[in-house]
Design a protein around this motif. Structure first.
Motif, PDB file in Angstrom:
ATOM      1  N   ASN A  32       0.778  -1.075  -0.383  1.00 18.80           N
ATOM      2  CA  ASN A  32       0.012  -0.333   0.022  1.00 18.80           C
ATOM      3  C   ASN A  32       0.894   1.163   0.054  1.00 18.80           C
ATOM      4  O   ASN A  32       0.948   2.201   0.912  1.00 18.80           O
ATOM      5  CB  ASN A  32      -0.468   0.094   0.840  1.00 18.80           C
ATOM      6  N   LEU A  33       0.964   1.748  -0.819  1.00 17.44           N
ATOM      7  CA  LEU A  33       1.987   3.133  -1.252  1.00 17.44           C
ATOM      8  C   LEU A  33       1.516   4.211  -0.274  1.00 17.44           C
ATOM      9  O   LEU A  33       2.649   4.969  -0.152  1.00 17.44           O
ATOM     10  CB  LEU A  33       1.888   3.018  -3.005  1.00 17.44           C
ATOM     11  N   SER A  34       0.290   4.964  -0.122  1.00 17.15           N
ATOM     12  CA  SER A  34      -0.293   5.181   0.317  1.00 17.15           C
ATOM     13  C   SER A  34       0.430   5.485   2.416  1.00 17.15           C
ATOM     14  O   SER A  34       0.292   6.341   2.896  1.00 17.15           O
ATOM     15  CB  SER A  34      -1.458   5.806   0.414  1.00 17.15           C
ATOM     16  N   CYS A  35       0.604   4.723   2.783  1.00 12.66           N
ATOM     17  CA  CYS A  35       0.913   4.539   3.945  1.00 12.66           C
ATOM     18  C   CYS A  35       2.165   3.063   4.162  1.00 12.66           C
ATOM     19  O   CYS A  35       2.629   3.759   5.216  1.00 12.66           O
ATOM     20  CB  CYS A  35      -0.357   3.570   4.770  1.00 12.66           C
ATOM     21  N   GLY A  36       2.513   2.413   3.122  1.00 15.22           N
ATOM     22  CA  GLY A  36       3.927   1.742   3.985  1.00 15.22           C
ATOM     23  C   GLY A  36       3.106  -0.196   3.690  1.00 15.22           C
ATOM     24  O   GLY A  36       4.142  -0.621   4.166  1.00 15.22           O
ATOM     25  N   ASP A  37       1.538  -0.344   3.950  1.00 15.20           N
ATOM     26  CA  ASP A  37       1.528  -1.347   4.868  1.00 15.20           C
ATOM     27  C   ASP A  37       1.813  -2.381   3.320  1.00 15.20           C
ATOM     28  O   ASP A  37       2.034  -2.450   2.398  1.00 15.20           O
ATOM     29  CB  ASP A  37       0.983  -1.588   4.939  1.00 15.20           C
ATOM     30  N   SER A  38       2.778  -4.046   4.160  1.00 16.06           N
ATOM     31  CA  SER A  38       3.077  -4.626   2.823  1.00 16.06           C
ATOM     32  C   SER A  38       2.339  -5.874   2.780  1.00 16.06           C
ATOM     33  O   SER A  38       2.507  -5.778   4.630  1.00 16.06           O
ATOM     34  CB  SER A  38       4.582  -4.776   2.720  1.00 16.06           C
ATOM     35  N   ILE A  39       2.461  -7.217   2.488  1.00 18.33           N
ATOM     36  CA  ILE A  39       1.682  -7.827   2.826  1.00 18.33           C
ATOM     37  C   ILE A  39       2.305  -8.757   1.651  1.00 18.33           C
ATOM     38  O   ILE A  39       2.515  -8.611   0.581  1.00 18.33           O
ATOM     39  CB  ILE A  39       0.066  -8.885   2.817  1.00 18.33           C
ATOM     40  N   LYS A  40       2.454 -10.268   2.284  1.00 19.88           N
ATOM     41  CA  LYS A  40       3.849 -11.468   1.169  1.00 19.88           C
ATOM     42  C   LYS A  40       2.599 -12.406   1.763  1.00 19.88           C
ATOM     43  O   LYS A  40       2.672 -12.998   2.938  1.00 19.88           O
ATOM     44  CB  LYS A  40       4.870 -11.158   1.316  1.00 19.88           C
ATOM     45  N   VAL A  41       2.248 -13.037   0.925  1.00 21.83           N
ATOM     46  CA  VAL A  41       0.652 -14.346   1.284  1.00 21.83           C
ATOM     47  C   VAL A  41       2.009 -15.512   0.257  1.00 21.83           C
ATOM     48  O   VAL A  41       2.569 -15.769  -0.598  1.00 21.83           O
ATOM     49  CB  VAL A  41      -0.119 -14.563   0.573  1.00 21.83           C
ATOM     50  N   VAL A  49      -7.469 -25.755  -3.983  1.00 22.72           N
ATOM     51  CA  VAL A  49      -8.372 -25.717  -2.798  1.00 22.72           C
ATOM     52  C   VAL A  49      -6.985 -25.189  -2.551  1.00 22.72           C
ATOM     53  O   VAL A  49      -5.670 -25.744  -2.625  1.00 22.72           O
ATOM     54  CB  VAL A  49      -9.120 -27.135  -2.036  1.00 22.72           C
ATOM     55  N   VAL A  50      -6.975 -24.043  -1.370  1.00 23.83           N
ATOM     56  CA  VAL A  50      -5.527 -23.380  -1.004  1.00 23.83           C
ATOM     57  C   VAL A  50      -5.891 -24.636   0.455  1.00 23.83           C
ATOM     58  O   VAL A  50      -6.752 -24.446   1.587  1.00 23.83           O
ATOM     59  CB  VAL A  50      -6.450 -21.859  -0.218  1.00 23.83           C
ATOM     60  N   GLU A  51      -5.155 -25.732   0.353  1.00 25.75           N
ATOM     61  CA  GLU A  51      -5.141 -26.359   1.763  1.00 25.75           C
ATOM     62  C   GLU A  51      -3.896 -25.300   2.931  1.00 25.75           C
ATOM     63  O   GLU A  51      -4.185 -25.494   3.647  1.00 25.75           O
ATOM     64  CB  GLU A  51      -3.655 -27.083   1.245  1.00 25.75           C
ATOM     65  N   LYS A  52      -3.632 -24.741   2.712  1.00 29.57           N
ATOM     66  CA  LYS A  52      -2.258 -24.075   3.688  1.00 29.57           C
ATOM     67  C   LYS A  52      -1.919 -22.738   2.686  1.00 29.57           C
ATOM     68  O   LYS A  52      -1.645 -22.362   2.277  1.00 29.57           O
ATOM     69  CB  LYS A  52      -1.453 -24.796   3.752  1.00 29.57           C
ATOM     70  N   ILE A  53      -2.154 -21.682   3.500  1.00 26.36           N
ATOM     71  CA  ILE A  53      -2.235 -20.840   4.021  1.00 26.36           C
ATOM     72  C   ILE A  53      -0.666 -19.845   4.482  1.00 26.36           C
ATOM     73  O   ILE A  53      -1.122 -20.008   6.325  1.00 26.36           O
ATOM     74  CB  ILE A  53      -2.865 -18.934   3.341  1.00 26.36           C
ATOM     75  N   SER A  54      -0.351 -18.886   4.181  1.00 26.31           N
ATOM     76  CA  SER A  54       0.785 -18.392   5.289  1.00 26.31           C
ATOM     77  C   SER A  54       1.148 -16.667   4.819  1.00 26.31           C
ATOM     78  O   SER A  54       0.187 -16.364   3.934  1.00 26.31           O
ATOM     79  CB  SER A  54       1.954 -18.981   5.502  1.00 26.31           C
ATOM     80  N   PHE A  55       1.627 -16.071   5.673  1.00 24.48           N
ATOM     81  CA  PHE A  55       1.985 -14.782   5.041  1.00 24.48           C
ATOM     82  C   PHE A  55       2.736 -13.667   6.244  1.00 24.48           C
ATOM     83  O   PHE A  55       3.079 -14.487   7.209  1.00 24.48           O
ATOM     84  CB  PHE A  55       0.485 -13.662   5.383  1.00 24.48           C
TER      85      PHE A  55
END
Length: 135
Positions: A32-41, A49-55
């Motif tokens: 999010n360029l406006s506030c600097g948040d970042s997420i990697k999934v 089917v999504v068997e597993k997910i993390s971030f």
């Protein structure tokens, strides 16, 4: 503090499914360029089917807690179910009123997941094409 705001703080302080999966077949990072948040999934998808997910991520309590909540919601869901999710689903998930300025923070996790799925679908299409054209 209402119970829903408390839920956001708890997921921010002790996020669920945080870290890198030992085994995954797609990942995606959004900022999010406006506030600097970042997420990697990181997703392990099998039989659509999504068997597993993390971030991994950094940023405000809204973006990080929403990602934590989202990982719990979409685990074991089909790709088709996840692709139908919208901003309304995110707002219902976090269940707190957010300002217009925080909208991008709240929606960053879903954007990250949806774009990861698009990458996975593209990869699967290419892989299938490669297999089907071999002689």
């Amino acid at each position: 503090m209402n119970i829903y705001a408390h839920k956001i703080i708890e997921h921010y302080k002790t996020p669920k499914n945080y870290g890198v999966l030992d085994k995954y077949n797609i990942s995606n990072k959004e900022n999010n360029l406006s506030c600097g948040d970042s997420i990697k999934v990181f997703l392990l998808v099998s039989n659509n089917v999504v068997e597993k997910i993390s971030f991994l991520g950094q940023g405000c309590a809204i973006s990080q807690a929403t990602m934590s909540l989202l990982t719990e919601k979409i685990k074991n869901k089909s790709i088709d179910e996840i692709k139908k999710m919208s901003d309304i689903d995110v707002y219902e998930l976090i269940n707190i009123k957010i300002s217009k300025q925080r909208t991008k923070c709240a929606l960053l996790p879903l954007l990250c997941v949806i774009n990861a799925i698009k990458l996975w679908e593209k990869k699967e299409k290419i892989s299938y094409k490669d297999i089907s054209t071999r002689k």
